[in-house]
Design an enzyme around this catalytic site. Sequence first.
Site, short mmCIF file in Angstrom:
data_model
loop_
_atom_site.label_atom_id
_atom_site.label_comp_id
_atom_site.label_asym_id
_atom_site.label_seq_id
_atom_site.Cartn_x
_atom_site.Cartn_y
_atom_site.Cartn_z
N ASP A 103 73.30 -39.18 57.66
CA ASP A 103 71.64 -39.09 56.98
C ASP A 103 71.64 -39.09 55.60
O ASP A 103 72.17 -37.69 55.23
CB ASP A 103 70.49 -39.23 57.93
CG ASP A 103 71.04 -39.21 59.50
OD1 ASP A 103 72.44 -39.08 60.18
OD2 ASP A 103 70.10 -39.54 59.89
N HIS A 146 69.13 -39.97 54.42
CA HIS A 146 66.75 -40.05 54.34
C HIS A 146 66.58 -39.88 52.85
O HIS A 146 65.14 -38.90 53.08
CB HIS A 146 66.52 -39.19 55.35
CG HIS A 146 66.37 -38.87 56.23
ND1 HIS A 146 65.79 -40.14 57.26
CD2 HIS A 146 67.60 -38.82 57.66
CE1 HIS A 146 66.18 -39.93 57.85
NE2 HIS A 146 67.28 -39.97 58.55
N ASP A 204 70.41 -44.15 58.27
CA ASP A 204 69.69 -43.56 57.92
C ASP A 204 69.51 -43.37 55.84
O ASP A 204 69.67 -41.66 56.28
CB ASP A 204 69.45 -42.39 59.01
CG ASP A 204 68.82 -42.86 60.76
OD1 ASP A 204 68.58 -44.21 60.36
OD2 ASP A 204 67.92 -41.71 60.83
N ASP A 225 63.75 -43.56 54.36
CA ASP A 225 62.87 -43.10 54.93
C ASP A 225 62.53 -41.88 55.08
O ASP A 225 63.77 -41.03 55.19
CB ASP A 225 62.47 -43.47 56.72
CG ASP A 225 62.19 -44.36 57.28
OD1 ASP A 225 61.63 -45.28 56.01
OD2 ASP A 225 62.22 -45.20 58.45
N ARG A 226 61.75 -40.79 55.22
CA ARG A 226 61.27 -39.51 55.14
C ARG A 226 61.10 -38.85 53.81
O ARG A 226 60.63 -38.63 52.83
CB ARG A 226 61.76 -38.44 55.71
CG ARG A 226 61.11 -39.15 57.30
CD ARG A 226 62.37 -37.84 58.61
NE ARG A 226 61.41 -38.15 59.45
CZ ARG A 226 60.50 -37.36 60.19
NH1 ARG A 226 59.59 -36.79 59.44
NH2 ARG A 226 60.28 -37.67 61.76
N ASN A 228 69.12 -45.74 63.21
CA ASN A 228 67.85 -45.78 63.87
C ASN A 228 66.82 -45.61 62.89
O ASN A 228 65.08 -46.99 62.66
CB ASN A 228 67.36 -44.99 64.60
CG ASN A 228 66.80 -43.77 64.23
OD1 ASN A 228 67.69 -43.01 63.86
ND2 ASN A 228 65.95 -43.43 64.65
N HIS A 229 66.89 -46.19 61.70
CA HIS A 229 65.70 -45.48 60.33
C HIS A 229 66.27 -47.02 59.88
O HIS A 229 65.11 -47.31 58.75
CB HIS A 229 65.50 -44.99 59.30
CG HIS A 229 65.18 -43.31 60.11
ND1 HIS A 229 63.61 -43.37 59.94
CD2 HIS A 229 65.44 -42.64 61.44
CE1 HIS A 229 62.91 -42.52 60.34
NE2 HIS A 229 63.53 -42.48 61.57
N HIS A 240 75.85 -44.55 64.67
CA HIS A 240 74.66 -43.48 63.77
C HIS A 240 74.49 -42.19 64.82
O HIS A 240 74.04 -41.29 65.02
CB HIS A 240 74.00 -44.94 63.75
CG HIS A 240 72.84 -43.01 62.92
ND1 HIS A 240 72.31 -42.42 61.61
CD2 HIS A 240 71.91 -42.83 63.35
CE1 HIS A 240 71.60 -42.17 61.50
NE2 HIS A 240 70.65 -42.05 63.10
N ARG A 290 64.73 -38.85 72.46
CA ARG A 290 63.77 -38.84 71.76
C ARG A 290 63.30 -40.17 72.82
O ARG A 290 62.43 -40.93 71.67
CB ARG A 290 64.95 -39.44 70.90
CG ARG A 290 65.81 -39.31 69.86
CD ARG A 290 67.26 -39.72 69.22
NE ARG A 290 67.95 -38.14 68.62
CZ ARG A 290 67.60 -38.04 67.17
NH1 ARG A 290 66.56 -38.22 66.41
NH2 ARG A 290 68.32 -37.35 67.26
N HIS A 326 72.77 -38.89 62.80
CA HIS A 326 71.43 -38.66 63.65
C HIS A 326 70.74 -37.26 64.00
O HIS A 326 69.49 -37.18 64.65
CB HIS A 326 71.67 -39.69 64.59
CG HIS A 326 70.12 -40.05 66.13
ND1 HIS A 326 69.56 -40.77 65.50
CD2 HIS A 326 70.47 -40.29 67.52
CE1 HIS A 326 68.69 -41.03 65.88
NE2 HIS A 326 69.61 -40.83 67.26
#
Length: 489
Positions: A232, A234, A261, A264-265, A293-294, A342, A390, A417
């Site tokens: 990730d 991110h 990923d 995001d964030r 998943n993002h 992922h 999750r 992840h």
Amino acid sequence: MAGNEELTGPVPQDLEAAEKLKNEANEYFKRQNYNRAIELYTQAIEKNPTSAVYFANRSISNLRLENFGYALNDASKAIEIDKLYTKAYYRRAAAYMALGKYKFALKDFEYVIKVRPNDLDAKMKYNECNKIVKKIAFEKAISVDKKGVNIADTINLDAMTIEDEYEGPSLEDGKVTLKFVKELMEYYKEQKKLHKKYAYKILIDVKAYFQKQPSLVDIKVPDDKKFTVCGDIHGQFYDLMNIFKLNGLPSDTNPYLFNGDFVDRGPFSVECIFTLFSFKLLYPDHFYMSRGNHETRDMNRVYGFQGEVTSKYTSQMADLFTELYNWLPLAHCINNRVLVMHGGLFSKDDVTLDDIRNVDRNKQPPEDGIMCELLWSDPQPMAGRSPSKRGVGCQFGPDVTAAFLQKNGLDYIIRSHEVKNDGYEVAHDGKCITVFSAPNYCDTMGNLGAFITMNGKELKPKFTSYEAVPHPDVKPMAYAHSMLSMFYQ
């Protein structure tokens, strides 16, 4: 007699011990050590399982770790104990939001404003959540009208002019070159923006490329060549630049796989994704990207990417990203021996590599099945399978990993992840490796980042960990939906 004692509830000593544990957990929570906070809240709950506060506090700790399933269960338990405990409804609504279940979040707020009609905070949250539900309904109605229309096909690049004052990097004859990518990275370091004409061209071209790719991509690494796998990112652009500084720029002789990923964030997601897509176009056979998943509409709506793209470019571009992400491959297999995805493995036995190859991936991930689990699942230390912490995917044990590897003739799996203190973790007797490449995740977690290198012959993983590097003063979640910060109070 024992039955009577059970009815009396916790004894005073346990109540006192539980309160001490809760207070200690609160201190760890403030220091962002959410794992330790959860351990202590759990001990407090064992001493006194009748406190809604303990469950609600553990719920928000799990929210911070993205354990949305656990957060949802804890919030529901707190509500069961105390139906008037407003914070528990907020926590549960946040978990529902994170899982894209906005209507359920709205129901929680409806209940709060019914029992507390003068609670202005609850009314504000209800109104915000209601806006999202209405917006999604509106988008669905429009998408029905536009069914079959590809946004990429509606972009008119010829109508976009490059202004004289634009001093940034330019595509050469509409193509990405090494000069372009190097200039782009320097331009981004100065917090400048790539011209929208070039940005759209990159997206259109990379979408066309991914559309031709299978859901499972086979990678051949020669015996004496190096290959790098990153987890990730991110939106942590300056840490991405540090990876290239430590390990060299991607090239024909320095291939990379980025394992989902990307966005995001972190507040520099646009910079990360255009850098990665540029390298993909420059070295299509030596630079690989998996869906995380993002790379999904619901996550992007809540965690900032949609807001960032809309702020820096247009909402139309945000929709184009959604369309493009649907075509990202779901997994990669290195030399027929190492599978990289992922999230993780599956809730059913007997899944084969051909099953992954045959997944129809051009869609938003469903709530179960192979595609969902590739993006969302996590390993667990104990044998067997468990419901996901999750709330999506599953948790799988070492026996599940061993059986999957044996069935498919594989050596081990690599997945991402999850934040890990060293940036990586080796589990399941060395057969399940996690790599996470965003150090000091969200500027709060204090973790190292890592990447994996290996050669084509042995495929033995070598880990390189690194610390976060300084970045401009833009906070994580700067573009996230305002509801999120309200929930996390």
